[in-house]
Design a protein around this motif. Structure first.
Motif, PDB file in Angstrom:
ATOM      1  N   TYR A   1       0.849  -1.190   0.000  1.00 15.73           N
ATOM      2  CA  TYR A   1       0.000   0.000   0.000  1.00 15.73           C
ATOM      3  C   TYR A   1       0.887   1.243   0.000  1.00 15.73           C
ATOM      4  CZ  TYR A   1      -4.242  -2.600   1.109  1.00 15.73           C
ATOM      5  OH  TYR A   1      -5.321  -3.449   1.072  1.00 15.73           O
ATOM      6  N   THR A   2       0.381   2.317  -0.576  1.00 18.86           N
ATOM      7  CA  THR A   2       1.102   3.587  -0.500  1.00 18.86           C
ATOM      8  C   THR A   2       0.673   4.308   0.777  1.00 18.86           C
ATOM      9  OG1 THR A   2      -0.592   4.877  -1.642  1.00 18.86           O
ATOM     10  CG2 THR A   2       1.099   3.800  -3.028  1.00 18.86           C
ATOM     11  N   GLY A   3       1.512   5.213   1.224  1.00 20.64           N
ATOM     12  CA  GLY A   3       1.157   6.029   2.373  1.00 20.64           C
ATOM     13  C   GLY A   3      -0.115   6.812   2.121  1.00 20.64           C
ATOM     14  N   GLN A   4      -0.290   7.296   0.903  1.00 22.74           N
ATOM     15  CA  GLN A   4      -1.490   8.059   0.560  1.00 22.74           C
ATOM     16  C   GLN A   4      -2.750   7.209   0.666  1.00 22.74           C
ATOM     17  OE1 GLN A   4      -1.836  11.282   0.261  1.00 22.74           O
ATOM     18  NE2 GLN A   4       0.359  11.513   0.609  1.00 22.74           N
ATOM     19  N   GLU A   5      -2.679   5.935   0.282  1.00 29.29           N
ATOM     20  CA  GLU A   5      -3.840   5.051   0.412  1.00 29.29           C
ATOM     21  C   GLU A   5      -4.202   4.850   1.881  1.00 29.29           C
ATOM     22  OE1 GLU A   5      -3.721   1.924  -3.237  1.00 29.29           O
ATOM     23  OE2 GLU A   5      -2.012   1.858  -1.860  1.00 29.29           O
ATOM     24  N   VAL A   6      -3.187   4.674   2.716  1.00 28.08           N
ATOM     25  CA  VAL A   6      -3.421   4.483   4.146  1.00 28.08           C
ATOM     26  C   VAL A   6      -4.053   5.737   4.733  1.00 28.08           C
ATOM     27  CG1 VAL A   6      -2.322   4.089   6.390  1.00 28.08           C
ATOM     28  CG2 VAL A   6      -1.570   2.787   4.377  1.00 28.08           C
ATOM     29  N   ILE A   7      -3.490   6.885   4.412  1.00 30.71           N
ATOM     30  CA  ILE A   7      -4.003   8.153   4.943  1.00 30.71           C
ATOM     31  C   ILE A   7      -5.427   8.409   4.459  1.00 30.71           C
ATOM     32  CG2 ILE A   7      -3.699  10.661   4.796  1.00 30.71           C
ATOM     33  CD1 ILE A   7      -0.634   9.979   4.974  1.00 30.71           C
ATOM     34  N   ALA A   8      -5.707   8.141   3.189  1.00 32.32           N
ATOM     35  CA  ALA A   8      -7.057   8.337   2.661  1.00 32.32           C
ATOM     36  C   ALA A   8      -8.055   7.447   3.401  1.00 32.32           C
ATOM     37  CB  ALA A   8      -7.089   8.048   1.161  1.00 32.32           C
ATOM     38  N   TRP A   9      -7.693   6.185   3.623  1.00 31.37           N
ATOM     39  CA  TRP A   9      -8.587   5.281   4.344  1.00 31.37           C
ATOM     40  C   TRP A   9      -8.809   5.773   5.772  1.00 31.37           C
ATOM     41  CZ3 TRP A   9      -8.864   2.420   8.730  1.00 31.37           C
ATOM     42  CH2 TRP A   9      -9.862   1.447   8.795  1.00 31.37           C
TER      43      TRP A   9
END
Length: 157
Positions: free
Chosen positions: A35-43
């Protein structure tokens, strides 16, 4: 101690544990390895957790070492692991490593019917089954039949 446990990473710091989750808990479909950091943050944001990209980066690099309980809870929920894993509880670390190995073995072998059967077992029995399945998958993949074989590092979830 089982061979799978003996071969487990130490994961002594929060940064190591977070990076382990990024490396081992992979997106559905298998197109990407992490996962990208952006995907984690968005979730996290979609689920009411506040965490910036820079803060996540600092956690992963070990610059920030004491996030709020809310951040720890959000990361645990995203990666579907026990909160104790991120706190460094040795039992939780051991359990999560075994669980992630089992998830990978089940997904790779497409044997979800085994997961349904294992669900009713007590935790010690589930760990024994996870170690057994991990060992079997490793031996099959390496062509080894000896009892000395141990998985190399962790397995992707």
């Amino acid at each position: 101690m089982s061979e799978a446990q003996a071969d487990s990473p130490a994961l002594d710091s929060l940064a190591e544990r977070i990076n382990y989750l990024f490396a081992k808990v992979t997106p559905e479909g298998g197109e990407r390895s992490e996962y990208t950091g952006q995907e984690v943050i968005a979730w996290l944001r979609e689920h009411g957790y506040e965490l910036s990209a820079s803060h996540l980066s600092e956690l992963r690099r070990g610059i920030k070492i004491n996030p709020t309980m809310r951040v720890i809870d959000g990361l645990a929920r995203f990666f579907a692991v026990r909160v104790g894993f991120l706190h460094g509880d040795p039992d939780a670390v051991r359990d999560v490593i075994a669980e992630l190995r089992l998830r990978r073995a089940l997904r790779e072998a497409q044997v979800t019917d085994i997961a349904a059967r294992v669900a009713g077992l007590d935790p010690a029995q589930r760990h024994a089954v996870a170690d057994f399945i991990t060992q079997m998958v490793y031996e099959q993949g390496s062509g080894s039949t000896g009892a000395d074989s141990s998985p190399a590092g962790g397995a992707n979830a």
